[in-house]
Design an enzyme around this catalytic site. Structure first.
Site, PDB file in Angstrom:
ATOM      1  N   PRO A   1       0.831  -1.205   0.000  1.00  0.00           N
ATOM      2  CA  PRO A   1       0.000   0.000   0.000  1.00  0.00           C
ATOM      3  C   PRO A   1       0.869   1.260   0.000  1.00  0.00           C
ATOM      4  O   PRO A   1       1.824   1.361   0.766  1.00  0.00           O
ATOM      5  CB  PRO A   1      -0.787  -0.131   1.308  1.00  0.00           C
ATOM      6  CG  PRO A   1      -0.783  -1.589   1.615  1.00  0.00           C
ATOM      7  CD  PRO A   1       0.537  -2.091   1.123  1.00  0.00           C
ATOM      8  N   GLU A   2       0.536   2.189  -0.899  1.00  0.00           N
ATOM      9  CA  GLU A   2       1.252   3.456  -0.963  1.00  0.00           C
ATOM     10  C   GLU A   2       0.390   4.521  -0.278  1.00  0.00           C
ATOM     11  O   GLU A   2      -0.636   4.213   0.325  1.00  0.00           O
ATOM     12  CB  GLU A   2       1.578   3.781  -2.419  1.00  0.00           C
ATOM     13  CG  GLU A   2       2.417   2.670  -3.072  1.00  0.00           C
ATOM     14  CD  GLU A   2       2.734   2.904  -4.544  1.00  0.00           C
ATOM     15  OE1 GLU A   2       2.797   4.067  -4.966  1.00  0.00           O
ATOM     16  OE2 GLU A   2       2.919   1.904  -5.272  1.00  0.00           O
TER      17      GLU A   2
ATOM     18  N   ARG B   1      13.511  -2.813  -9.652  1.00  0.00           N
ATOM     19  CA  ARG B   1      12.054  -2.686  -9.573  1.00  0.00           C
ATOM     20  C   ARG B   1      11.456  -2.722 -10.963  1.00  0.00           C
ATOM     21  O   ARG B   1      11.931  -2.051 -11.886  1.00  0.00           O
ATOM     22  CB  ARG B   1      11.656  -1.368  -8.883  1.00  0.00           C
ATOM     23  CG  ARG B   1      12.236  -1.169  -7.495  1.00  0.00           C
ATOM     24  CD  ARG B   1      11.706  -2.186  -6.501  1.00  0.00           C
ATOM     25  NE  ARG B   1      10.270  -2.043  -6.290  1.00  0.00           N
ATOM     26  CZ  ARG B   1       9.733  -1.221  -5.385  1.00  0.00           C
ATOM     27  NH1 ARG B   1      10.515  -0.444  -4.629  1.00  0.00           N
ATOM     28  NH2 ARG B   1       8.430  -1.168  -5.219  1.00  0.00           N
TER      29      ARG B   1
ATOM     30  N   LYS C   1       3.573   6.442   4.689  1.00  0.00           N
ATOM     31  CA  LYS C   1       2.848   5.174   4.618  1.00  0.00           C
ATOM     32  C   LYS C   1       2.575   4.583   5.996  1.00  0.00           C
ATOM     33  O   LYS C   1       2.143   3.436   6.107  1.00  0.00           O
ATOM     34  CB  LYS C   1       3.643   4.172   3.776  1.00  0.00           C
ATOM     35  CG  LYS C   1       3.949   4.639   2.354  1.00  0.00           C
ATOM     36  CD  LYS C   1       4.800   3.612   1.626  1.00  0.00           C
ATOM     37  CE  LYS C   1       5.293   4.136   0.290  1.00  0.00           C
ATOM     38  NZ  LYS C   1       6.156   3.147  -0.413  1.00  0.00           N
TER      39      LYS C   1
END
EC number: 3.2.2.23
Length: 278
Positions: free
Chosen positions: A2-3, A263, A58
């Site tokens: 989750p960002e 990434r 976050k």
């Protein structure tokens, strides 16, 4: 993971569902999630009322009374729900806060990577990860001049720099890919090669995109649900993330996926042209 938009939606849900409730008991089913000794965590919170739910980057900051805060990081798959105590308990439920009104706030995490730490309110900067966070991505806290100066100090690629929570907090893989596409910037562009105009546009796109994502409930790519049990809707508005091979909305060129700083990274090779370092 989750960002910021997803965590903000969890915060809003908990603010509605949990604030005002008093803890009567805590059932810790997976101790590694709790940074404190279990008995310290439990003894400190039983009898305390949740008075607010804040957020920094976050991280969720669940306030108990005026003196205690639980710092909660969801990591990869963490989520909260507030339900009646009679509701079936998922096998992925690892911490249960029982309330005096018969409801429970449950923390679920399929990967068990999330963490909670009980601290004295005001001591947030003693928590690893919190103390070095950059500014929140808002017009009043995230300033264009400061952002430009930070980028000018780095020759590394812009994508991993944006993922560094010290530059601006809350960005993750999804929203970095999206804001770079919106800004016409290749993810491997050296940060100090960006002009002031490019940096200003990127700054504005970061703020606007995160606000838009928050207002659409965040992005559910895999399992994200907010505290009310609802998925986000922003995945329907993504331009490049997860769209390898799909024609770019602007130019029709197929979206490509590469590795940048280990990434997975989505971009348009025509709209986002790679430049060499200065």
């Amino acid at each position: 993971m989750p960002e910021l938009p997803e965590v903000e939606n969890v915060r809003r849900g908990l603010e509605t569902l949990a604030v005002g409730k008093t803890v009567s008991a805590i059932d810790i089913r997976w101790s590694k999630i709790i940074v404190n000794p279990d008995e310290v965590f439990t003894a400190g919170l039983v009898g305390q009322q949740i008075t607010a739910v804040d957020r920094r980057g976050k991280y969720l900051l669940i306030r108990f009374g005026e003196q205690l805060t639980v710092v909660s990081h969801l990591r990869m798959e963490g989520k909260y729900e507030v339900v009646a105590k009679e509701a079936p308990i998922s096998k992925h439920t690892h911490v249960i806060f029982e309330f005096t009104d018969g409801q429970q706030m449950r923390y679920l995490d399929t990967r068990k990577f999330g963490r909670m730490q009980l601290i004295e309110t005001g001591q947030e900067n003693t928590v690893a990860g919190l103390k070095d966070l950059g500014p929140e991505p808002t017009p009043t806290t995230f300033l264009k001049a400061d952002f430009y100066q930070r980028l000018q100090k780095h020759h590394k690629a812009i994508k991993p720099l944006l993922l560094d929570q010290k530059v601006v907090t809350g960005l993750g893989n999804i929203y970095v890919d999206e804001t770079l596409w919106l800004s016409h910037i290749h993810p491997e562009t050296p940060a100090n090669d960006l002009t002031r105009a490019e940096t200003d546009r990127l700054h504005d796109e970061i703020i606007a995109e995160l606000e838009l994502a928050i207002n659409h409930g965040g992005t559910t790519v895999n399992t994200f649900l907010n505290a009310t049990g609802h998925a986000g809707a922003f995945q329907e508005m993504l331009h490049v993330y997860g769209k390898k091979g799909v024609p770019c909305e602007r130019c029709g060129t197929p979206i490509e996926k590469i590795k940048v700083a280990q990434r997975g990274t989505h971009f348009c090779p025509k709209c986002q042209i790679k430049r060499n370092a200065k």
